[in-house]
Write a protein that holds these residues in place. Structure first.
Motif, PDB file in Angstrom:
ATOM      1  N   ILE A   1      -2.740   4.946 -17.953  1.00 45.11           N
ATOM      2  CA  ILE A   1      -3.536   3.871 -18.541  1.00 45.11           C
ATOM      3  C   ILE A   1      -4.580   3.329 -17.578  1.00 45.11           C
ATOM      4  CG2 ILE A   1      -1.644   3.199 -20.068  1.00 45.11           C
ATOM      5  CD1 ILE A   1      -1.029   0.913 -18.125  1.00 45.11           C
ATOM      6  N   PHE A   2      -4.765   3.984 -16.437  1.00 43.60           N
ATOM      7  CA  PHE A   2      -5.604   3.426 -15.380  1.00 43.60           C
ATOM      8  C   PHE A   2      -6.993   4.044 -15.309  1.00 43.60           C
ATOM      9  CE2 PHE A   2      -1.124   3.279 -14.041  1.00 43.60           C
ATOM     10  CZ  PHE A   2      -0.951   1.904 -14.016  1.00 43.60           C
ATOM     11  N   GLY A   3      -7.296   4.991 -16.183  1.00 38.42           N
ATOM     12  CA  GLY A   3      -8.632   5.557 -16.232  1.00 38.42           C
ATOM     13  C   GLY A   3      -8.818   6.773 -15.345  1.00 38.42           C
ATOM     14  N   PRO A   4      -9.925   7.513 -15.558  1.00 40.28           N
ATOM     15  CA  PRO A   4     -10.159   8.765 -14.813  1.00 40.28           C
ATOM     16  C   PRO A   4     -10.438   8.549 -13.328  1.00 40.28           C
ATOM     17  CG  PRO A   4     -12.024   8.224 -16.223  1.00 40.28           C
ATOM     18  CD  PRO A   4     -10.938   7.283 -16.603  1.00 40.28           C
ATOM     19  N   PHE A   5     -11.151   7.466 -12.975  1.00 41.59           N
ATOM     20  CA  PHE A   5     -11.459   7.234 -11.561  1.00 41.59           C
ATOM     21  C   PHE A   5     -10.189   6.982 -10.760  1.00 41.59           C
ATOM     22  CE2 PHE A   5     -12.464   4.282  -8.074  1.00 41.59           C
ATOM     23  CZ  PHE A   5     -13.327   5.081  -7.345  1.00 41.59           C
ATOM     24  N   MET A   6      -9.315   6.116 -11.273  1.00 40.40           N
ATOM     25  CA  MET A   6      -8.065   5.830 -10.573  1.00 40.40           C
ATOM     26  C   MET A   6      -7.157   7.052 -10.543  1.00 40.40           C
ATOM     27  SD  MET A   6      -8.028   2.914  -9.199  1.00 40.40           S
ATOM     28  CE  MET A   6      -6.275   2.743  -8.850  1.00 40.40           C
ATOM     29  N   CYS A   7      -7.300   7.934 -11.531  1.00 38.92           N
ATOM     30  CA  CYS A   7      -6.524   9.183 -11.522  1.00 38.92           C
ATOM     31  C   CYS A   7      -6.877   9.995 -10.285  1.00 38.92           C
ATOM     32  CB  CYS A   7      -6.802   9.966 -12.795  1.00 38.92           C
ATOM     33  SG  CYS A   7      -5.993  11.586 -12.860  1.00 38.92           S
ATOM     34  N   LYS A   8      -8.159  10.144 -10.019  1.00 42.32           N
ATOM     35  CA  LYS A   8      -8.590  10.889  -8.829  1.00 42.32           C
ATOM     36  C   LYS A   8      -8.143  10.187  -7.555  1.00 42.32           C
ATOM     37  CE  LYS A   8     -12.727  13.011 -10.879  1.00 42.32           C
ATOM     38  NZ  LYS A   8     -12.353  14.419 -10.641  1.00 42.32           N
ATOM     39  N   ILE A   9      -8.308   8.853  -7.517  1.00 38.40           N
ATOM     40  CA  ILE A   9      -7.956   8.093  -6.307  1.00 38.40           C
ATOM     41  C   ILE A   9      -6.460   8.177  -6.023  1.00 38.40           C
ATOM     42  CG2 ILE A   9      -7.875   5.803  -5.271  1.00 38.40           C
ATOM     43  CD1 ILE A   9     -10.653   7.066  -5.342  1.00 38.40           C
ATOM     44  N   MET A  10      -5.632   7.955  -7.040  1.00 37.18           N
ATOM     45  CA  MET A  10      -4.178   7.962  -6.836  1.00 37.18           C
ATOM     46  C   MET A  10      -3.672   9.351  -6.460  1.00 37.18           C
ATOM     47  SD  MET A  10      -2.889   4.983  -6.975  1.00 37.18           S
ATOM     48  CE  MET A  10      -4.382   4.397  -6.167  1.00 37.18           C
ATOM     49  N   ASN A  11      -4.177  10.376  -7.142  1.00 33.61           N
ATOM     50  CA  ASN A  11      -3.781  11.739  -6.772  1.00 33.61           C
ATOM     51  C   ASN A  11      -4.201  12.058  -5.340  1.00 33.61           C
ATOM     52  OD1 ASN A  11      -2.229  13.374  -8.457  1.00 33.61           O
ATOM     53  ND2 ASN A  11      -3.905  13.704  -9.887  1.00 33.61           N
ATOM     54  N   GLY A  12      -5.419  11.625  -4.982  1.00 37.29           N
ATOM     55  CA  GLY A  12      -5.922  11.891  -3.639  1.00 37.29           C
ATOM     56  C   GLY A  12      -5.142  11.155  -2.561  1.00 37.29           C
ATOM     57  N   LEU A  13      -4.945   9.839  -2.750  1.00 37.15           N
ATOM     58  CA  LEU A  13      -4.187   9.048  -1.771  1.00 37.15           C
ATOM     59  C   LEU A  13      -2.764   9.565  -1.630  1.00 37.15           C
ATOM     60  CD1 LEU A  13      -5.281   5.366  -2.541  1.00 37.15           C
ATOM     61  CD2 LEU A  13      -5.907   6.761  -0.564  1.00 37.15           C
ATOM     62  N   TYR A  14      -2.181   9.884  -2.754  1.00 35.84           N
ATOM     63  CA  TYR A  14      -0.831  10.436  -2.787  1.00 35.84           C
ATOM     64  C   TYR A  14      -0.721  11.666  -1.871  1.00 35.84           C
ATOM     65  CZ  TYR A  14       3.425  12.049  -5.293  1.00 35.84           C
ATOM     66  OH  TYR A  14       4.683  12.460  -5.620  1.00 35.84           O
ATOM     67  N   THR A  15      -1.653  12.580  -2.051  1.00 32.03           N
ATOM     68  CA  THR A  15      -1.577  13.850  -1.336  1.00 32.03           C
ATOM     69  C   THR A  15      -1.976  13.715   0.126  1.00 32.03           C
ATOM     70  OG1 THR A  15      -2.214  14.881  -3.435  1.00 32.03           O
ATOM     71  CG2 THR A  15      -2.214  16.284  -1.483  1.00 32.03           C
ATOM     72  N   ILE A  16      -2.989  12.900   0.424  1.00 30.10           N
ATOM     73  CA  ILE A  16      -3.404  12.681   1.811  1.00 30.10           C
ATOM     74  C   ILE A  16      -2.234  12.179   2.645  1.00 30.10           C
ATOM     75  CG2 ILE A  16      -4.773  11.168   3.312  1.00 30.10           C
ATOM     76  CD1 ILE A  16      -7.032  11.356   1.278  1.00 30.10           C
ATOM     77  N   ASN A  17      -1.537  11.181   2.126  1.00 30.92           N
ATOM     78  CA  ASN A  17      -0.460  10.583   2.905  1.00 30.92           C
ATOM     79  C   ASN A  17       0.784  11.463   2.916  1.00 30.92           C
ATOM     80  OD1 ASN A  17      -1.392   7.692   3.718  1.00 30.92           O
ATOM     81  ND2 ASN A  17      -2.135   7.992   1.653  1.00 30.92           N
ATOM     82  N   PHE A  18       0.946  12.299   1.909  1.00 29.75           N
ATOM     83  CA  PHE A  18       2.019  13.295   1.942  1.00 29.75           C
ATOM     84  C   PHE A  18       1.814  14.256   3.107  1.00 29.75           C
ATOM     85  CE2 PHE A  18       2.738  17.772   0.639  1.00 29.75           C
ATOM     86  CZ  PHE A  18       4.105  17.811   0.827  1.00 29.75           C
ATOM     87  N   TYR A  19       0.622  14.845   3.196  1.00 29.81           N
ATOM     88  CA  TYR A  19       0.335  15.775   4.284  1.00 29.81           C
ATOM     89  C   TYR A  19       0.397  15.072   5.643  1.00 29.81           C
ATOM     90  CZ  TYR A  19      -1.196  19.530   1.143  1.00 29.81           C
ATOM     91  OH  TYR A  19      -1.237  20.535   0.210  1.00 29.81           O
ATOM     92  N   SER A  20      -0.160  13.872   5.716  1.00 27.77           N
ATOM     93  CA  SER A  20      -0.167  13.134   6.978  1.00 27.77           C
ATOM     94  C   SER A  20       1.244  12.849   7.467  1.00 27.77           C
ATOM     95  CB  SER A  20      -0.944  11.821   6.814  1.00 27.77           C
ATOM     96  OG  SER A  20      -0.906  11.063   8.002  1.00 27.77           O
ATOM     97  N   CYS A  21       2.103  12.453   6.541  1.00 27.21           N
ATOM     98  CA  CYS A  21       3.488  12.150   6.906  1.00 27.21           C
ATOM     99  C   CYS A  21       4.210  13.382   7.427  1.00 27.21           C
ATOM    100  CB  CYS A  21       4.216  11.573   5.694  1.00 27.21           C
ATOM    101  SG  CYS A  21       5.970  11.241   5.984  1.00 27.21           S
ATOM    102  N   MET A  22       4.089  14.500   6.721  1.00 26.02           N
ATOM    103  CA  MET A  22       4.813  15.697   7.107  1.00 26.02           C
ATOM    104  C   MET A  22       4.316  16.263   8.438  1.00 26.02           C
ATOM    105  SD  MET A  22       6.861  15.633   4.682  1.00 26.02           S
ATOM    106  CE  MET A  22       7.817  17.113   4.954  1.00 26.02           C
ATOM    107  N   LEU A  23       3.005  16.237   8.649  1.00 26.38           N
ATOM    108  CA  LEU A  23       2.457  16.733   9.911  1.00 26.38           C
ATOM    109  C   LEU A  23       2.823  15.806  11.069  1.00 26.38           C
ATOM    110  CD1 LEU A  23      -1.054  17.945   8.690  1.00 26.38           C
ATOM    111  CD2 LEU A  23       0.886  19.368   9.368  1.00 26.38           C
ATOM    112  N   THR A  24       2.897  14.500  10.799  1.00 23.63           N
ATOM    113  CA  THR A  24       3.306  13.555  11.842  1.00 23.63           C
ATOM    114  C   THR A  24       4.749  13.797  12.253  1.00 23.63           C
ATOM    115  OG1 THR A  24       1.762  11.869  11.028  1.00 23.63           O
ATOM    116  CG2 THR A  24       3.564  11.113  12.430  1.00 23.63           C
ATOM    117  N   LEU A  25       5.623  14.103  11.288  1.00 22.61           N
ATOM    118  CA  LEU A  25       7.009  14.428  11.624  1.00 22.61           C
ATOM    119  C   LEU A  25       7.085  15.639  12.547  1.00 22.61           C
ATOM    120  CD1 LEU A  25       8.846  13.926   8.198  1.00 22.61           C
ATOM    121  CD2 LEU A  25       8.832  12.401  10.179  1.00 22.61           C
TER     122      LEU A  25
END
Length: 363
Positions: free
Chosen positions: A108-132
């Motif tokens: 329900i958050f619109g197409p722009f937030m879809c891109k932002i949430m998917n992007g933020l989600y994945t950026i921090n996923f990769y960052s977390c795993m590489l930091t470990l």
């Protein structure tokens, strides 16, 4: 640590729970399967688990960030990595409420937030795993190589550059999510936020899946196994009682990583093999994979809640600073704080048989 939003979910056709299954690729919508049970399960399981993970993970990681900002001041390489890990986990957790709402209703958050949430989600996923992975290398250098790093300005600068490089690499790897994520009505009355691949683009989908499995699981896992194996051998040859607790921490870190991350990556591998296969899988197989994705992905998210405990809370330094926070908040008195710190110092003196270079607690 957490994973990418699952790429296959069921889609409703009306409000009476008469469902059709559709892989979130418009070119495959002609393959329907009855999957009402998966929808009902997801609408209960996802918001409930995501809410618990969000609240507990937010509390733990926020406590780590406050402690490092107000008391520790990032004096060592370990402090930098722990702060970086907590920030990545924190931002990642902040995307979960959006996916909880999406799981219960629609996007329900619109197409722009879809891109932002998917992007933020994945950026921090990769960052977390590489930091470990970097944390395990840092511990290897400190314990096995006996590297003196606590006050080394050169190595402090190096660790900051490594963290910057991790974030830059994570952003680059996340470009497909920013470019291909779309919010659209794929089936009547069902708004979907997912990555929409061009026609005949199986190679792109396979590439995204393989990148996630390699960078988000295989590289950190192999790095941790190698580094912690050498660390364990070093501790086994050390004298003193402190090594026992350090070995338990190492075992806990590896076991938690495997339990949280391995199941989802197995399911992701199954999806990848399905994409590469020329044969269409049965409805029963797809339904079972959908159930597996929902459950294993939720388990992977739990890692964000456990990282502060495994990497920070068990350390003596953090416990001391946490008590200072309680004292400043008026929860304990200065006298109680001084008494505890004195007891902690006397205990550490009694256990001084093991040298600092063979203890995980400064880390």
């Amino acid at each position: 640590m957490a994973q990418l939003p699952f790429t296959e979910i069921p889609v409703t056709t009306d409000d009476s729970f008469e469902f059709e299954y559709a892989i979130l690729d418009p070119s495959l919508f002609e393959t329907p399967c009855e999957i009402s049970g998966v929808i009902k399960f997801g609408r209960f399981f996802m918001p409930s688990l995501y809410g618990i993970i969000f609240l507990t993970g937010l509390l733990g990681n926020l406590l780590v960030i406050v402690t490092y900002i107000c008391y520790v001041k990032l004096k060592t390489i370990t402090d930098i990595y722990m702060m970086n890990l907590a920030i990545a986990d924190m931002i990642f957790l902040c995307t979960l409420p959006f996916w909880a709402v999406d799981g219960y209703t629609d996007w329900i958050f619109g197409p722009f937030m879809c891109k932002i949430m998917n992007g933020l989600y994945t950026i921090n996923f990769y960052s977390c795993m590489l930091t470990l992975a970097c944390v395990s290398v840092n511990r290897y250098n400190f314990i096995v190589q006996s590297t003196k790093m606590l006050k080394s300005k050169t190595k402090m600068v190096h660790s900051k550059l490594v963290c910057t490089g991790i974030w830059v690499l994570a952003i680059i790897l996340t470009l497909p999510e920013f470019i291909l994520s779309e919010a659209y009505t794929g089936i009547p009355d069902r708004i979907i936020c997912t990555m929409v691949y061009p026609p005949n683009s199986d190679i792109i989908k396979v590439g995204v899946h393989v990148t996630q499995m390699v960078v988000g699981f295989l590289i950190p896992f192999v790095t941790m196994i190698i580094c912690y194996t050498f660390i364990a051998k070093t501790l086994l040859h050390a004298k003193g009682r402190q090594k026992s607790k350090s070995l338990k921490i190492i075992i806990a870190v590896v076991i938690v990583f495997i339990i949280c991350e391995l199941p989802f990556n197995i399911v992701l591998l199954m999806q990848t093999l399905e994409i590469m296969s020329e044969e269409s899988m049965s409805c029963e197989y797809r339904v079972n994979v959908d159930y597996a994705i929902i459950v294993t992905e939720g388990i992977a998210y739990v890692h964000c809640c456990l990282n502060p405990i495994l990497y920070v809370f068990l350390g003596v330094k953090f416990r001391n600073n946490f008590l200072k926070i309680l004292k400043d908040a008026g929860c304990i008195s200065q006298k109680q704080l001084a008494k505890y710190l004195k007891t902690e110092y006397e205990t550490s003196q009694q256990k001084s048989g093991i040298s600092e270079t063979t203890s995980l607690h400064p880390l």
